[in-house]
Design a protein around this motif. Structure first.
Motif, short mmCIF file in Angstrom:
data_model
loop_
_atom_site.label_atom_id
_atom_site.label_comp_id
_atom_site.label_asym_id
_atom_site.label_seq_id
_atom_site.Cartn_x
_atom_site.Cartn_y
_atom_site.Cartn_z
N ILE A 104 -8.32 12.01 7.84
CA ILE A 104 -7.78 10.64 7.79
C ILE A 104 -8.91 9.63 7.63
N GLU A 105 -10.01 9.82 8.33
CA GLU A 105 -11.15 8.90 8.17
C GLU A 105 -11.66 8.93 6.73
N ASN A 106 -11.66 10.11 6.12
CA ASN A 106 -12.07 10.21 4.72
C ASN A 106 -11.10 9.43 3.82
N ILE A 107 -9.83 9.58 4.07
CA ILE A 107 -8.83 8.86 3.27
C ILE A 107 -8.99 7.35 3.46
N LEU A 108 -9.18 6.91 4.69
CA LEU A 108 -9.36 5.48 4.95
C LEU A 108 -10.58 4.93 4.23
N SER A 109 -11.68 5.64 4.29
CA SER A 109 -12.88 5.17 3.61
C SER A 109 -12.69 5.19 2.09
N SER A 110 -11.95 6.17 1.59
CA SER A 110 -11.66 6.22 0.15
C SER A 110 -10.76 5.06 -0.26
N TYR A 111 -9.78 4.74 0.57
CA TYR A 111 -8.92 3.59 0.28
C TYR A 111 -9.74 2.30 0.25
N GLN A 112 -10.71 2.16 1.15
CA GLN A 112 -11.54 0.97 1.14
C GLN A 112 -12.27 0.83 -0.20
N ARG A 113 -12.79 1.94 -0.70
CA ARG A 113 -13.47 1.91 -2.00
C ARG A 113 -12.49 1.56 -3.12
N GLU A 131 -1.17 -8.84 -17.88
CA GLU A 131 -0.22 -8.83 -16.77
C GLU A 131 0.21 -7.42 -16.39
N GLY A 132 0.25 -6.50 -17.35
CA GLY A 132 0.64 -5.13 -17.06
C GLY A 132 -0.30 -4.46 -16.08
N THR A 133 -1.61 -4.62 -16.32
CA THR A 133 -2.60 -4.03 -15.42
C THR A 133 -2.61 -4.77 -14.08
N VAL A 134 -2.47 -6.09 -14.12
CA VAL A 134 -2.41 -6.88 -12.88
C VAL A 134 -1.26 -6.40 -12.01
N SER A 135 -0.10 -6.24 -12.59
CA SER A 135 1.07 -5.81 -11.84
C SER A 135 0.87 -4.41 -11.25
N LEU A 136 0.36 -3.51 -12.05
CA LEU A 136 0.12 -2.14 -11.59
C LEU A 136 -0.83 -2.12 -10.40
N LEU A 137 -1.96 -2.82 -10.54
CA LEU A 137 -2.96 -2.81 -9.47
C LEU A 137 -2.49 -3.57 -8.24
N SER A 138 -1.72 -4.62 -8.44
CA SER A 138 -1.17 -5.36 -7.29
C SER A 138 -0.30 -4.44 -6.44
N ASP A 139 0.51 -3.63 -7.11
CA ASP A 139 1.35 -2.68 -6.39
C ASP A 139 0.50 -1.66 -5.62
N TYR A 140 -0.55 -1.15 -6.27
CA TYR A 140 -1.42 -0.17 -5.63
C TYR A 140 -2.09 -0.77 -4.39
N ILE A 141 -2.59 -1.99 -4.55
CA ILE A 141 -3.29 -2.65 -3.45
C ILE A 141 -2.35 -2.84 -2.26
N SER A 142 -1.17 -3.34 -2.53
CA SER A 142 -0.20 -3.58 -1.45
C SER A 142 0.13 -2.29 -0.72
N GLN A 143 0.38 -1.22 -1.46
CA GLN A 143 0.72 0.07 -0.86
C GLN A 143 -0.44 0.61 -0.03
N GLN A 144 -1.67 0.52 -0.56
CA GLN A 144 -2.82 1.07 0.16
C GLN A 144 -3.21 0.24 1.37
N GLU A 145 -2.98 -1.06 1.31
CA GLU A 145 -3.23 -1.88 2.50
C GLU A 145 -2.31 -1.44 3.65
N LYS A 146 -1.03 -1.25 3.34
CA LYS A 146 -0.08 -0.82 4.37
C LYS A 146 -0.41 0.58 4.86
N GLU A 147 -0.72 1.49 3.94
CA GLU A 147 -1.06 2.86 4.31
C GLU A 147 -2.32 2.89 5.18
N SER A 148 -3.28 2.04 4.87
CA SER A 148 -4.51 1.96 5.67
C SER A 148 -4.20 1.53 7.10
N TRP A 149 -3.36 0.52 7.22
CA TRP A 149 -2.96 0.05 8.56
C TRP A 149 -2.29 1.18 9.34
N MET A 150 -1.39 1.89 8.68
CA MET A 150 -0.65 2.95 9.37
C MET A 150 -1.56 4.12 9.76
#
Length: 159
Positions: A104-113, A131-150
């Motif tokens: 999990i620590e490895n995953i968290l540090s990978s998510y930070q990168r 906008e296509g890339t912006v939308s895609l990456l915005s979704d990834y960021i939002s998901q990984q922020e929540k996953e990192s918290w959890m």
């Protein structure tokens, strides 16, 4: 100004695709790391972590495909050799990890990168008007922020 098939300036789209190839490399290495965590985790939390790691690598595999297709949409070629991924990735291979908390620590540090890299690429995509890339990456960021918290909460610490 010369534009590509989707109306983006060609040289800007090429530069963005190069950044996305770097992101793709990081995702591929993380995918294989999490696959290994899934296979090799041991201990009291085996059942829940085995299932969680499968959930994470399934999500990563979807993102790998989406990134490769976005690179193609921009008019470039996605990297597809693992030797290329290892050279380009800031995330390093994790081998012989059996402890769930270390995984999990490895995953968290990978998510930070990934989050840092994705925010940089998101800015470049926004400046290009992609906008296509912006939308895609915005979704990834939002998901990984929540996953990192959890994941941090699972570890007994704040995000």
């Amino acid at each position: 100004m010369s534009t590509n098939l989707i109306g983006l300036e060609k040289s800007g789209a090429q530069a963005l695709a190069e950044q996305l190839n770097g992101l793709l490399a990081n995702y591929q290495v993380l995918y294989m790391n999490v696959r290994g965590f899934h296979w090799n985790v041991q201990g009291a939390n085996f059942f829940e972590l085995h299932a969680k790691f499968e959930e994470i690598y399934d999500q990563l595999l979807i993102k790998v495909d989406e990134l490769a297709e976005r690179i193609l949409t921009l008019g470039s070629q996605p990297l597809h050799g693992f030797s290329d991924y290892l050279v380009r990735s800031a995330i390093e291979e994790a081998k012989e990890v059996h402890d769930g908390h270390l995984a999990i620590e490895n995953i968290l540090s990978s998510y930070q990168r990934l989050l840092r890299l994705q925010r940089q690429i998101l800015t470049a995509a926004s400046e290009l008007g992609d906008e296509g890339t912006v939308s895609l990456l915005s979704d990834y960021i939002s998901q990984q922020e929540k996953e990192s918290w959890m994941l941090a909460a699972y570890q007994g610490r704040r995000a």
